[in-house]
Motif scaffolding. Structure first.
Motif, mmCIF file in Angstrom:
data_model
loop_
_atom_site.group_PDB
_atom_site.id
_atom_site.type_symbol
_atom_site.label_atom_id
_atom_site.label_comp_id
_atom_site.label_asym_id
_atom_site.label_seq_id
_atom_site.Cartn_x
_atom_site.Cartn_y
_atom_site.Cartn_z
ATOM 1 N N ALA A 191 2.241 4.722 -5.980
ATOM 2 C CA ALA A 191 0.798 4.540 -5.799
ATOM 3 C C ALA A 191 0.375 4.750 -4.354
ATOM 4 C CB ALA A 191 0.397 3.143 -6.265
ATOM 5 N N VAL A 192 1.289 4.644 -3.414
ATOM 6 C CA VAL A 192 0.918 4.839 -2.007
ATOM 7 C C VAL A 192 1.241 6.262 -1.555
ATOM 8 C CG1 VAL A 192 1.325 4.119 0.368
ATOM 9 C CG2 VAL A 192 1.156 2.404 -1.429
ATOM 10 N N GLU B 12 16.255 4.785 -8.222
ATOM 11 C CA GLU B 12 14.891 5.134 -7.779
ATOM 12 C C GLU B 12 14.834 4.964 -6.274
ATOM 13 O OE1 GLU B 12 12.012 2.242 -9.275
ATOM 14 O OE2 GLU B 12 13.579 0.713 -9.282
ATOM 15 N N GLY B 13 13.647 5.158 -5.696
ATOM 16 C CA GLY B 13 13.471 4.916 -4.272
ATOM 17 C C GLY B 13 13.229 3.434 -4.021
ATOM 18 N N SER C 245 9.480 3.707 -4.638
ATOM 19 C CA SER C 245 8.957 4.892 -5.344
ATOM 20 C C SER C 245 9.937 5.292 -6.436
ATOM 21 C CB SER C 245 8.793 6.061 -4.364
ATOM 22 O OG SER C 245 10.031 6.357 -3.744
ATOM 23 N N ASN C 246 9.489 6.105 -7.368
ATOM 24 C CA ASN C 246 10.404 6.692 -8.356
ATOM 25 C C ASN C 246 10.946 8.010 -7.811
ATOM 26 O OD1 ASN C 246 8.318 5.192 -10.660
ATOM 27 N ND2 ASN C 246 10.511 4.874 -10.742
ATOM 28 N N TYR D 161 3.496 -8.520 -7.848
ATOM 29 C CA TYR D 161 2.466 -7.805 -7.106
ATOM 30 C C TYR D 161 2.187 -6.458 -7.739
ATOM 31 C CZ TYR D 161 5.797 -4.637 -4.755
ATOM 32 O OH TYR D 161 6.733 -3.680 -4.480
ATOM 33 N N HIS E 88 -2.059 -0.385 -13.866
ATOM 34 C CA HIS E 88 -1.503 -1.350 -12.905
ATOM 35 C C HIS E 88 -1.738 -2.790 -13.372
ATOM 36 C CE1 HIS E 88 -0.043 1.239 -9.701
ATOM 37 N NE2 HIS E 88 -1.068 2.026 -9.935
ATOM 38 N N TYR F 145 -3.580 -4.242 -2.524
ATOM 39 C CA TYR F 145 -2.411 -5.056 -2.906
ATOM 40 C C TYR F 145 -2.894 -6.306 -3.617
ATOM 41 C CZ TYR F 145 0.585 -2.231 0.053
ATOM 42 O OH TYR F 145 1.276 -1.185 0.584
ATOM 43 N N LYS G 221 7.857 -6.204 -11.384
ATOM 44 C CA LYS G 221 7.443 -5.926 -10.003
ATOM 45 C C LYS G 221 7.278 -7.254 -9.252
ATOM 46 C CE LYS G 221 4.413 -2.690 -7.557
ATOM 47 N NZ LYS G 221 5.447 -1.985 -6.807
ATOM 48 N N VAL H 50 3.609 3.506 -12.439
ATOM 49 C CA VAL H 50 2.347 3.909 -13.069
ATOM 50 C C VAL H 50 2.058 5.369 -12.707
ATOM 51 C CG1 VAL H 50 -0.144 3.440 -13.161
ATOM 52 C CG2 VAL H 50 1.482 1.542 -13.140
ATOM 53 N N THR H 51 2.417 5.750 -11.497
ATOM 54 C CA THR H 51 2.254 7.154 -11.084
ATOM 55 C C THR H 51 3.208 8.032 -11.895
ATOM 56 O OG1 THR H 51 1.991 6.177 -8.886
ATOM 57 C CG2 THR H 51 1.947 8.584 -9.019
ATOM 58 N N ARG I 145 19.991 -4.546 -5.948
ATOM 59 C CA ARG I 145 18.992 -5.420 -6.570
ATOM 60 C C ARG I 145 19.494 -6.128 -7.821
ATOM 61 N NH1 ARG I 145 14.345 -1.399 -7.573
ATOM 62 N NH2 ARG I 145 16.126 -0.192 -8.274
ATOM 63 N N ARG J 94 0.598 -3.516 -16.174
ATOM 64 C CA ARG J 94 1.969 -3.794 -15.713
ATOM 65 C C ARG J 94 2.051 -5.179 -15.069
ATOM 66 N NH1 ARG J 94 4.716 0.333 -11.702
ATOM 67 N NH2 ARG J 94 3.255 -0.659 -10.278
HETATM 68 N N1 PDD Z 1 6.000 0.490 -4.895
HETATM 69 N N2 PDD Z 1 9.861 1.917 -7.850
HETATM 70 C C1 PDD Z 1 9.730 0.895 -6.976
HETATM 71 C C2 PDD Z 1 10.944 0.086 -6.659
HETATM 72 C C3 PDD Z 1 8.502 0.613 -6.374
HETATM 73 O O1 PDD Z 1 8.389 -0.407 -5.517
HETATM 74 C C4 PDD Z 1 7.380 1.422 -6.688
HETATM 75 C C5 PDD Z 1 6.020 1.174 -6.096
HETATM 76 C C6 PDD Z 1 7.548 2.468 -7.618
HETATM 77 C C7 PDD Z 1 6.410 3.357 -8.046
HETATM 78 O O2 PDD Z 1 5.511 2.669 -8.859
HETATM 79 P P1 PDD Z 1 3.971 3.066 -8.903
HETATM 80 O O3 PDD Z 1 3.911 4.500 -9.197
HETATM 81 O O4 PDD Z 1 3.397 2.231 -9.988
HETATM 82 O O5 PDD Z 1 3.378 2.741 -7.537
HETATM 83 C C8 PDD Z 1 8.804 2.678 -8.189
HETATM 84 C C9 PDD Z 1 4.749 0.106 -4.268
HETATM 85 C C10 PDD Z 1 3.892 1.270 -3.935
HETATM 86 C C11 PDD Z 1 5.035 -0.802 -3.078
HETATM 87 O O6 PDD Z 1 5.931 -1.617 -3.211
HETATM 88 O O7 PDD Z 1 4.360 -0.725 -2.054
#
Ligand code: PDD
Length: 291
Positions: A246-247, A181-182, A185-186, A33, A49, A90, A148, A209-210, A141, A52
């Motif tokens: 990205a969110v 990471e989160g 999120s990173n 996704y 995006h 999405y 992704k 990507v952010t 994980r 990726r």
């Molecule tokens: N998540 N790390 C993880 C585990 C993520 O799931 C995400 C994004 C990122 C940040 O990636 P990006 O900057 O490309 O959004 C890092 C999306 C937003 C989600 O699962 O909703």
């Protein structure tokens, strides 16, 4: 709720959009996704995006189900049909529908493509103004976090653990005590010496990507980024912490496991990067569509 969803080439009522029970996305989380922010009609880093997504698919031995231009057209049409200029988009692609069996289905089985768009007011996200709380949990994980995939159960459990503790995000911690990471999120810190630190993008994390955009933004601002792992203790001692996605875009973190960061208020670096990132989206070449 939006009115329409994109499903395998059709724009269908969101309420009634259905995927078959034998879809491999449902049976095995056999899919990938992407999430793209549409801010004032601009698709932030759409190219990055889609790139990726192509990579994630390739790593899982799936082709791109359609060309980049077709994804673009489908996204824009969906946004227009839903009358949305501020939305999180999405995209989900699975290996398709076939009787449940582990090996890949035979050639000719069509991949499932779903695109949804949900209203999201990026510019007035209250959380950015006050910051978020983070708790840490073990990173449970698999070893290919650079892909992704829709297999997100570890992230679901992590996020729920955060919610139960009154936090918004969970930072995942590896066996050595370093933050990976989160959950979605990173993770970033700004050390007391002013160094901006985020983990190196190996298969331990998703290359956000952010995150990549922020690297460019920092370079333009003359700020250096240190790509290395940091511990929970180092984050708790940091001048600032924040996340990128990205969110949530650039989201200040005001506490880690209950320890206040920067006096419990969003810090100047995160605020500056947020403003500069918004500028990057509004003025950047990645602008794809204006309503
Ligand atoms: N998540 N790390 C993880 C585990 C993520 O799931 C995400 C994004 C990122 C940040 O990636 P990006 O900057 O490309 O959004 C890092 C999306 C937003 C989600 O699962 O909703």
């Amino acid at each position: 709720m939006p009115h329409y969803a994109y499903l395998n080439g059709r724009y269908v009522s969101h309420d009634r959009a259905c995927v078959h029970i034998e879809d491999r996305g449902f049976q095995f989380a056999d899919g990938v996704y992407e999430v793209i922010a549409c801010i004032d009609g601009r698709l932030a880093d759409e190219r990055g995006h889609i790139d990726r997504m192509r990579r994630s698919l390739k790593e899982l031995k799936m082709p791109m189900p359609m060309k980049r231009e077709n994804f673009h057209d489908a996204i824009v049409r969906l946004l227009k049909k839903n009358r949305l200029r501020n939305a999180s988009v999405y995209i989900q692609v699975t290996r398709g529908v076939y009787k449940r069996d582990f090996p890949f289905p035979p050639k000719g089985v069509k991949q499932t493509v779903v695109i949804t768009a949900r209203p999201f007011d990026f510019k007035n996200n209250e959380k950015v103004k006050v910051g978020i709380k983070v708790v840490t949990v073990p990173d449970l994980r698999w070893k290919r976090r650079d892909i992704k995939t829709t297999g997100l159960i570890a992230q679901v459990l992590a996020k729920q653990a955060a919610v139960v503790k009154g936090a918004y995000e969970a930072w995942l911690v590896d066996e050595r005590g370093f933050v990976t990471e989160g959950s979605s999120s990173n993770a970033w810190i700004v050390t007391k010496k002013g160094s901006i630190v985020t983990r190196k993008a190996t298969s331990d994390i998703l290359r956000g990507v952010t995150r990549t955009a922020l690297q460019k933004v920092c370079k333009d601002l003359g700020l250096k980024i240190e790509e290395r792992a940091f511990t929970v203790g180092e984050a708790q001692q940091a001048q600032e912490c924040f996340t990128s996605s990205a969110v949530a875009l650039i989201m200040p973190v005001v506490s880690v496991d209950g320890k206040k960061i920067g006096g419990g208020k969003p810090g100047p670096v995160a605020q500056k990067l947020y403003a500069s990132y918004m500028d990057y989206v509004m003025k950047g070449k990645q602008v794809s569509w204006k309503a």
